[in-house]
Scaffold this motif. Structure first.
Motif, PDB file in Angstrom:
ATOM      1  N   UNK A  74       0.857  -1.186   0.000  1.00  0.00           N
ATOM      2  CA  UNK A  74       0.000   0.000   0.000  1.00  0.00           C
ATOM      3  C   UNK A  74       0.896   1.238   0.000  1.00  0.00           C
ATOM      4  N   UNK A  75       0.656   2.121  -0.947  1.00  0.00           N
ATOM      5  CA  UNK A  75       1.442   3.363  -1.049  1.00  0.00           C
ATOM      6  C   UNK A  75       0.519   4.514  -0.685  1.00  0.00           C
ATOM      7  N   UNK A  76       0.950   5.345   0.236  1.00  0.00           N
ATOM      8  CA  UNK A  76       0.131   6.491   0.647  1.00  0.00           C
ATOM      9  C   UNK A  76       0.715   7.754   0.029  1.00  0.00           C
ATOM     10  N   UNK A  77      -0.098   8.473  -0.738  1.00  0.00           N
ATOM     11  CA  UNK A  77       0.361   9.726  -1.342  1.00  0.00           C
ATOM     12  C   UNK A  77       0.336   9.646  -2.858  1.00  0.00           C
ATOM     13  N   UNK A  78      -0.558  10.386  -3.479  1.00  0.00           N
ATOM     14  CA  UNK A  78      -0.705  10.342  -4.940  1.00  0.00           C
ATOM     15  C   UNK A  78       0.016  11.476  -5.639  1.00  0.00           C
ATOM     16  N   UNK A  79       1.129  11.950  -5.054  1.00  0.00           N
ATOM     17  CA  UNK A  79       1.990  12.924  -5.746  1.00  0.00           C
ATOM     18  C   UNK A  79       2.931  12.170  -6.684  1.00  0.00           C
ATOM     19  N   UNK A  80       3.909  12.874  -7.274  1.00  0.00           N
ATOM     20  CA  UNK A  80       4.801  12.208  -8.232  1.00  0.00           C
ATOM     21  C   UNK A  80       5.499  10.970  -7.659  1.00  0.00           C
ATOM     22  N   UNK A  81       5.973  11.020  -6.405  1.00  0.00           N
ATOM     23  CA  UNK A  81       6.698   9.867  -5.865  1.00  0.00           C
ATOM     24  C   UNK A  81       5.783   8.652  -5.762  1.00  0.00           C
ATOM     25  N   UNK A  82       4.577   8.839  -5.210  1.00  0.00           N
ATOM     26  CA  UNK A  82       3.642   7.727  -5.058  1.00  0.00           C
ATOM     27  C   UNK A  82       3.244   7.148  -6.405  1.00  0.00           C
ATOM     28  N   UNK A  83       2.947   8.036  -7.359  1.00  0.00           N
ATOM     29  CA  UNK A  83       2.521   7.591  -8.694  1.00  0.00           C
ATOM     30  C   UNK A  83       3.653   6.822  -9.388  1.00  0.00           C
ATOM     31  N   UNK A  84       4.847   7.399  -9.335  1.00  0.00           N
ATOM     32  CA  UNK A  84       5.974   6.763 -10.036  1.00  0.00           C
ATOM     33  C   UNK A  84       6.323   5.423  -9.395  1.00  0.00           C
ATOM     34  N   UNK A  85       6.277   5.382  -8.068  1.00  0.00           N
ATOM     35  CA  UNK A  85       6.647   4.124  -7.404  1.00  0.00           C
ATOM     36  C   UNK A  85       5.578   3.053  -7.630  1.00  0.00           C
ATOM     37  N   UNK A  86       4.320   3.455  -7.630  1.00  0.00           N
ATOM     38  CA  UNK A  86       3.241   2.483  -7.870  1.00  0.00           C
ATOM     39  C   UNK A  86       3.409   1.848  -9.250  1.00  0.00           C
ATOM     40  N   UNK A  87       3.679   2.683 -10.255  1.00  0.00           N
ATOM     41  CA  UNK A  87       3.864   2.162 -11.610  1.00  0.00           C
ATOM     42  C   UNK A  87       5.078   1.243 -11.688  1.00  0.00           C
ATOM     43  N   UNK A  88       6.155   1.660 -11.023  1.00  0.00           N
ATOM     44  CA  UNK A  88       7.397   0.869 -11.080  1.00  0.00           C
ATOM     45  C   UNK A  88       7.212  -0.485 -10.388  1.00  0.00           C
ATOM     46  N   UNK A  89       6.485  -0.503  -9.273  1.00  0.00           N
ATOM     47  CA  UNK A  89       6.259  -1.774  -8.571  1.00  0.00           C
ATOM     48  C   UNK A  89       5.390  -2.712  -9.408  1.00  0.00           C
ATOM     49  N   UNK A  90       4.319  -2.150  -9.971  1.00  0.00           N
ATOM     50  CA  UNK A  90       3.416  -2.986 -10.778  1.00  0.00           C
ATOM     51  C   UNK A  90       4.191  -3.635 -11.919  1.00  0.00           C
ATOM     52  N   UNK A  91       5.057  -2.851 -12.557  1.00  0.00           N
ATOM     53  CA  UNK A  91       5.841  -3.423 -13.665  1.00  0.00           C
ATOM     54  C   UNK A  91       6.863  -4.431 -13.163  1.00  0.00           C
ATOM     55  N   UNK A  92       7.454  -4.159 -12.011  1.00  0.00           N
ATOM     56  CA  UNK A  92       8.431  -5.107 -11.440  1.00  0.00           C
ATOM     57  C   UNK A  92       7.765  -6.462 -11.195  1.00  0.00           C
ATOM     58  N   UNK A  93       6.578  -6.437 -10.636  1.00  0.00           N
ATOM     59  CA  UNK A  93       5.900  -7.689 -10.294  1.00  0.00           C
ATOM     60  C   UNK A  93       5.495  -8.447 -11.559  1.00  0.00           C
ATOM     61  N   UNK A  94       4.853  -7.722 -12.476  1.00  0.00           N
ATOM     62  CA  UNK A  94       4.203  -8.413 -13.593  1.00  0.00           C
ATOM     63  C   UNK A  94       5.131  -8.706 -14.753  1.00  0.00           C
ATOM     64  N   UNK A  95       6.253  -7.997 -14.803  1.00  0.00           N
ATOM     65  CA  UNK A  95       7.136  -8.230 -15.955  1.00  0.00           C
ATOM     66  C   UNK A  95       8.439  -8.915 -15.571  1.00  0.00           C
ATOM     67  N   UNK A  96       8.821  -8.806 -14.278  1.00  0.00           N
ATOM     68  CA  UNK A  96      10.134  -9.339 -13.891  1.00  0.00           C
ATOM     69  C   UNK A  96       9.986 -10.458 -12.861  1.00  0.00           C
ATOM     70  N   UNK A  97       9.373 -10.165 -11.725  1.00  0.00           N
ATOM     71  CA  UNK A  97       9.296 -11.170 -10.664  1.00  0.00           C
ATOM     72  C   UNK A  97       8.447 -12.367 -11.079  1.00  0.00           C
ATOM     73  N   UNK A  98       7.554 -12.135 -12.028  1.00  0.00           N
ATOM     74  CA  UNK A  98       6.723 -13.240 -12.509  1.00  0.00           C
ATOM     75  C   UNK A  98       7.600 -14.384 -13.053  1.00  0.00           C
TER      76      UNK A  98
END
Ligand SMILES: Cc1cc2nc3c(=O)[nH]c(=O)nc-3n(C[C@H](O)[C@H](O)[C@H](O)COP(=O)(O)OP(=O)(O)OC[C@H]3O[C@@H](n4cnc5c(N)ncnc54)[C@H](O)[C@@H]3O)c2cc1C
Length: 421
Positions: A166-190
């Motif tokens: 869970x990421x709290x904060x929808x500013x640039x850091x929260x948005x960028x990290x959310x996108x980066x995590x989603x891609x890490x999980x679905x494209x790499x850790x998978x």
């Protein structure tokens, strides 16, 4: 009457080698002044790419540069690795922990800011921050470890909880990290965890206001949201986090989210030293400065960057790198003018825009009056960040890592480093 040549060289102490302090020191290099630049870290950190360290894409050394290597060509600039714990404005001394006080003729305060966890205690509640290098590395470890733990978990619900972030904060850091995590999980850790169902991994982004990226034009915030949702991120707007106990995030709507990891990217406050200085305050505890960036009521004390309430016609400037950098250079020029008995100039911020990225091929940018989103926004983001990264070696290394990731869908730095044996 004494001429300028008879006077001893003025001594300028700059506290903080972040975006503001470092620019100030560089501008004063090779000028007829002695400069002491102090920081508690021996490196300058390029925070806009910190989330990429926390998501296994970049190495710490690629976004941090030793301060000494930046200033060692300037014979009049000295760096001191030290933590400042006070300033005596009447005797003009900067006080440092475990060291002798340092006298100044002019002092530039560029301390940045600290994370505001509001009513939560980061240690007791086990929150993860993403503000500095140790936090980013700890977060990288935490994220990768959770999947190792999930792999050995027998209980389905518990397993999902391990893989929930869970990421709290929808500013640039929260948005960028959310996108980066989603891609890490679905494209790499998978590929790393063939025995885990990675579609059950969860990234939830929580924002208190009614849209993401509140400092951007609203269509760009809406685009960021739809883009994140396409990556599988659950976006919750108009939602506040009330607590975090026993790995359960409680929300103000009464809902609870089971998640091993709560990442705090919401809110900042003045640093402890900044709070302790007996100086006038403006909005949000930031130090009040005049048009020349002098601290109100003080002659040779300047405050810049996140810690200062620097203003232009539109109001108090945002806590971002460009205002801090421009202010650093401006204060250096004003101090040199003051030394030469010339008039100082009021600070005018040149707003070049704001930008954020949302995973591969997608970004949002406002540059002047122009708005970009999607691929053009992403390319603009890449170019600007490469340009502002200090050091040719760092630029080359980051470009290589980005290229590698882009073509091979690989995050090469997914290593878990522990300090304990
Ligand atoms: C994760 C993250 C992402 C960001 N992304 C962006 C972005 O994309 N674009 C953007 O424009 N801005 C971004 N920012 C904001 C940007 O980093 C700040 O606005 C900028 O760093 C402010 O510069 P500064 O000089 O005021 O402070 P800083 O750059 O924070 O520098 C402060 C320095 O003071 C030192 N210091 C503090 N206290 C002491 C002490 N007591 N003794 C000695 N040294 C001390 C610190 O170690 C630090 O080096 C981001 C910030 C974070 C945390």
């Amino acid at each position: 009457m004494s001429s300028q040549l008879d006077r001893p060289r003025p001594k300028i102490v700059i506290v903080g080698a972040g975006f503001g302090g470092l620019q100030c020191a560089r501008r004063l290099a090779n000028k007829p002044v002695d400069v002491v630049l102090i920081d508690r870290n021996n490196y300058h950190l390029f925070t806009p790419l910190l989330y990429q360290v926390a998501s296994s894409l970049l190495n710490p050394s690629e976004i941090a540069i030793p301060v000494r290597s930046v200033v060692n060509q300037a014979p009049n600039v000295r760096f001191r690795l030290a933590t400042v714990n006070g300033v005596d404005f009447s005797s003009q001394h900067v006080q440092i922990i475990d060291g002798a006080d340092i006298h100044y003729d002019y002092v530039v305060l560029a301390l940045g800011c600290a994370t505001n966890y509001f009513d939560l205690d980061p240690e007791r509640h086990g929150l993860s921050g993403v503000k500095d290098l140790p936090e980013a590395l700890a977060l990288r470890n935490q994220v990768l470890e959770r999947f190792e733990v999930a792999l050995t978990e027998q209980d389905d619900e518990q397993q999902r909880q391990h893989m929930s972030f869970v990421i709290v904060g929808g500013g640039p850091t929260g948005v960028e990290y959310a996108g980066a995590l989603a891609e890490l999980f679905r494209r790499v850790l998978v590929h790393d965890f063939p025995d885990l169902d990675l579609t059950r991994a969860r990234v939830v982004l929580i924002e208190g206001r009614d849209r993401l990226l509140i400092d951007f034009p609203s269509p760009l915030g809406d685009y960021a949201r739809s883009r994140l949702e396409r990556l599988g991120v659950e976006v919750r707007l108009k939602t506040l986090v009330k607590g975090y106990e026993n790995r359960l995030v409680s929300l103000d709507n009464g809902e609870t989210l089971p998640a091993d990891t709560l990442i705090w990217a919401a809110g900042v406050k003045p640093t402890r030293l900044s709070q302790e200085l007996t100086l006038p305050r403006a909005v949000a505890g930031r130090i009040e400065v005049d048009a020349y960036l002098r601290v109100a009521g003080q002659e040779r004390v300047y405050a810049i960057g996140d810690m200062a309430a620097m203003q232009d016609a539109s109001g108090v400037l945002p806590m971002m790198a460009p205002p801090a950098m421009q202010a650093g250079r401006h204060v250096a020029d004003n101090i040199l003018s003051d030394i030469r008995d010339q008039p100082m100039q009021p600070f005018r911020y040149r707003d070049k825009g704001i930008m954020a990225t949302i995973g591969r091929n997608a970004g949002v940018a406002r540059i002047g009056r122009l708005k970009f989103r999607g691929f053009p926004g992403w390319v603009a983001w890449l170019l600007v960040h490469l340009y502002f990264l200090i050091g040719f070696r760092n630029r080359l290394a980051v470009l290589f890592q980005w290229g590698w990731n882009y073509f091979y869908y690989d995050r090469p730095i997914r290593i878990i480093t522990r300090t304990e044996k």
